[in-house]
Scaffold this active site. Structure first.
Site, PDB file in Angstrom:
ATOM      1  CB  VAL A 157      -1.011   0.032   1.172  1.00  0.00           C
ATOM      2  CG1 VAL A 157      -2.068  -1.044   1.021  1.00  0.00           C
ATOM      3  CG2 VAL A 157      -0.306  -0.049   2.527  1.00  0.00           C
ATOM      4  CG  ASN A 187      -7.461  -3.569   8.043  1.00  0.00           C
ATOM      5  OD1 ASN A 187      -7.757  -3.486   9.233  1.00  0.00           O
ATOM      6  ND2 ASN A 187      -6.682  -4.549   7.585  1.00  0.00           N
ATOM      7  CB  SER A 240      -8.035   4.751  13.685  1.00  0.00           C
ATOM      8  OG  SER A 240      -9.128   4.646  14.559  1.00  0.00           O
ATOM      9  CE1 TYR A 250      -0.202   0.306  14.889  1.00  0.00           C
ATOM     10  CE2 TYR A 250      -1.030   1.205  16.948  1.00  0.00           C
ATOM     11  CZ  TYR A 250      -1.241   0.498  15.785  1.00  0.00           C
ATOM     12  OH  TYR A 250      -2.486  -0.014  15.511  1.00  0.00           O
ATOM     13  CB  SER A 276       2.384   5.990  12.167  1.00  0.00           C
ATOM     14  OG  SER A 276       1.900   4.830  12.825  1.00  0.00           O
ATOM     15  CE  LYS A 277      -2.762   2.057  12.687  1.00  0.00           C
ATOM     16  NZ  LYS A 277      -3.803   1.585  11.784  1.00  0.00           N
TER      17      LYS A 277
HETATM   18  N1  NAD Z   1      -4.230  -6.037  16.513  1.00  0.00           N
HETATM   19  C1  NAD Z   1      -4.385  -4.972  17.259  1.00  0.00           C
HETATM   20  O1  NAD Z   1      -4.237  -5.022  18.484  1.00  0.00           O
HETATM   21  C2  NAD Z   1      -4.784  -3.671  16.629  1.00  0.00           C
HETATM   22  C3  NAD Z   1      -5.282  -2.654  17.465  1.00  0.00           C
HETATM   23  C4  NAD Z   1      -5.658  -1.449  16.901  1.00  0.00           C
HETATM   24  C5  NAD Z   1      -5.541  -1.254  15.542  1.00  0.00           C
HETATM   25  N2  NAD Z   1      -5.035  -2.253  14.757  1.00  0.00           N
HETATM   26  C6  NAD Z   1      -4.923  -1.993  13.320  1.00  0.00           C
HETATM   27  O2  NAD Z   1      -5.616  -2.981  12.608  1.00  0.00           O
HETATM   28  C7  NAD Z   1      -5.103  -3.029  11.279  1.00  0.00           C
HETATM   29  C8  NAD Z   1      -4.941  -4.468  10.888  1.00  0.00           C
HETATM   30  O3  NAD Z   1      -3.922  -5.047  11.684  1.00  0.00           O
HETATM   31  P1  NAD Z   1      -4.046  -6.502  12.315  1.00  0.00           P
HETATM   32  O4  NAD Z   1      -3.922  -6.341  13.778  1.00  0.00           O
HETATM   33  O5  NAD Z   1      -5.193  -7.213  11.746  1.00  0.00           O
HETATM   34  O6  NAD Z   1      -2.625  -7.115  11.834  1.00  0.00           O
HETATM   35  P2  NAD Z   1      -2.259  -8.324  10.874  1.00  0.00           P
HETATM   36  O7  NAD Z   1      -0.774  -8.267  10.804  1.00  0.00           O
HETATM   37  O8  NAD Z   1      -2.897  -9.587  11.327  1.00  0.00           O
HETATM   38  O9  NAD Z   1      -2.888  -7.898   9.473  1.00  0.00           O
HETATM   39  C9  NAD Z   1      -2.393  -6.811   8.752  1.00  0.00           C
HETATM   40  C10 NAD Z   1      -2.413  -7.145   7.272  1.00  0.00           C
HETATM   41  O10 NAD Z   1      -1.961  -5.973   6.571  1.00  0.00           O
HETATM   42  C11 NAD Z   1      -0.983  -6.385   5.626  1.00  0.00           C
HETATM   43  N3  NAD Z   1      -0.049  -5.298   5.390  1.00  0.00           N
HETATM   44  C12 NAD Z   1       0.828  -4.759   6.279  1.00  0.00           C
HETATM   45  N4  NAD Z   1       1.578  -3.827   5.687  1.00  0.00           N
HETATM   46  C13 NAD Z   1       1.166  -3.778   4.389  1.00  0.00           C
HETATM   47  C14 NAD Z   1       1.560  -3.023   3.267  1.00  0.00           C
HETATM   48  N5  NAD Z   1       2.550  -2.112   3.340  1.00  0.00           N
HETATM   49  N6  NAD Z   1       0.907  -3.207   2.105  1.00  0.00           N
HETATM   50  C15 NAD Z   1      -0.088  -4.117   2.006  1.00  0.00           C
HETATM   51  N7  NAD Z   1      -0.483  -4.893   3.033  1.00  0.00           N
HETATM   52  C16 NAD Z   1       0.128  -4.715   4.210  1.00  0.00           C
HETATM   53  C17 NAD Z   1      -0.304  -7.596   6.223  1.00  0.00           C
HETATM   54  O11 NAD Z   1       0.326  -8.398   5.236  1.00  0.00           O
HETATM   55  C18 NAD Z   1      -1.467  -8.289   6.905  1.00  0.00           C
HETATM   56  O12 NAD Z   1      -2.105  -9.204   6.046  1.00  0.00           O
HETATM   57  C19 NAD Z   1      -3.817  -2.210  11.290  1.00  0.00           C
HETATM   58  O13 NAD Z   1      -4.051  -0.949  10.713  1.00  0.00           O
HETATM   59  C20 NAD Z   1      -3.529  -2.063  12.763  1.00  0.00           C
HETATM   60  O14 NAD Z   1      -2.769  -0.923  13.061  1.00  0.00           O
HETATM   61  C21 NAD Z   1      -4.673  -3.455  15.272  1.00  0.00           C
END
Ligand code: NAD
Length: 272
Positions: free
Chosen positions: A69, A95, A159, A174, A177-178
């Protein structure tokens, strides 16, 4: 109004960035399992293939493309291809995101010298801002271009609760950035409202996903984070699905510019 009509996503042309794992995959599954046509964009080729196969085996109309992305041209191209394939664009989950590593405190609350803010590598800071912030801005731009032609749509940004509170166990890159996402959602929402395009954010607390190299899969880490949740557990990807369907569907037709917290009460404060 029947609940199945209010929350219907059937036929909606949908794109999910970071759709191969965790929260994005759960959003994609909720959409595909309920009749939406879904394109997953993800940098992880193998995870993408596995996710697509799993959704297709349940009858989902899903397709995917390997895209980083942060490659703006490739990301825009992928949106153009999806919109061309469907003839429209209705729903986008912006996402994709990544962790910036642990915070300045260890779990025993001693200082982690290696994670002091002055020690954090410039490259890591730049990468986090590229992935977690700039790519979402590009995603909203690409979405708006196509949704204006479709007569409207819903953009849902993932977010985090770290957009409005400080962290001790989550790294500074992190959090910063968010942070801009909250205002990016509001600013985009006010400009796009006249085009019937809604922009909202889901702000999760700690969820068990593969983020951070899978460190949240460790039962001891889950127990550690669970102590901060009044519900006494971390979120699971399935927990996001109701909110995802709500924000994607006409059930949220008069909501825009909002960030909805989904954290089992974590940001309410300590409980028993
Ligand atoms: N897990 C948590 O505790 C949590 C809490 C708050 C927010 N989030 C946010 O949720 C979102 C999803 O994260 P998740 O926890 O499901 O993690 P995850 O690692 O399980 O999934 C993230 C996905 O995004 C893909 N990805 C990462 N960087 C990428 C890039 N540069 N280009 C294309 N794809 C890319 C990864 O390959 C992966 O499939 C993120 O934005 C994260 O910041 C997660």
């Amino acid at each position: 109004m029947k609940v199945e009509d209010l929350f219907s996503v059937s036929g909606l042309a949908t794109v999910v960035t970071g759709g191969a794992s965790g929260i994005g995959r759960a959003c994609a599954e909720a959409m595909a399992d309920n009749g939406a046509r879904v394109t997953l964009l993800d940098a992880d080729k193998d995870a993408l293939a596995e996710a697509l196969a799993a959704m297709q085996s349940r009858g989902g109309e899903v397709r995917g493309a390997v895209v980083d992305v942060t490659d703006r041209a490739a990301l825009r191209r992928a949106f153009d291809e999806a919109a061309q394939h469907y003839g429209r664009l209705d729903v986008v989950f912006a996402n994709a995101g990544m962790s910036g590593g642990p915070g300045f405190l260890n779990q025993d609350r001693t200082r982690n010298a290696a994670r002091a803010l002055e020690e954090i590598d410039d490259k890591l800071i730049d990468r986090l801002i590229e992935v977690n912030y700039k790519s979402v801005l590009t995603t909203i731009q690409a979405s708006a271009r196509h949704m204006k032609k479709s007569g409207g749509g819903s953009i849902v940004v993932t977010s985090t609760i770290s957009t409005f509170r400080t962290e001790i166990f989550v790294g500074l890159p992190y959090v910063v950035s968010k942070a801009g996402l909250k205002q990016l959602v509001r600013q985009s929402a006010v400009e796009l409202a006249a085009y019937n395009i809604r922009v909202n954010a889901m702000a999760p607390g700690p969820f068990v996903t593969n983020i951070g190299g899978g460190r949240l899969q460790d039962p001891a880490t889950q127990e550690f984070f669970a102590q901060f949740s009044p519900m006494r557990r971390m979120g699971r990807p399935d927990d996001i699905q109701g909110l995802a369907l709500f924000l994607a569907s006409s059930a949220s037709s008069y909501i825009t510019g909002e960030q909805i917290v989904i954290d089992g009460g974590t940001t309410l404060g300590a409980a028993d």
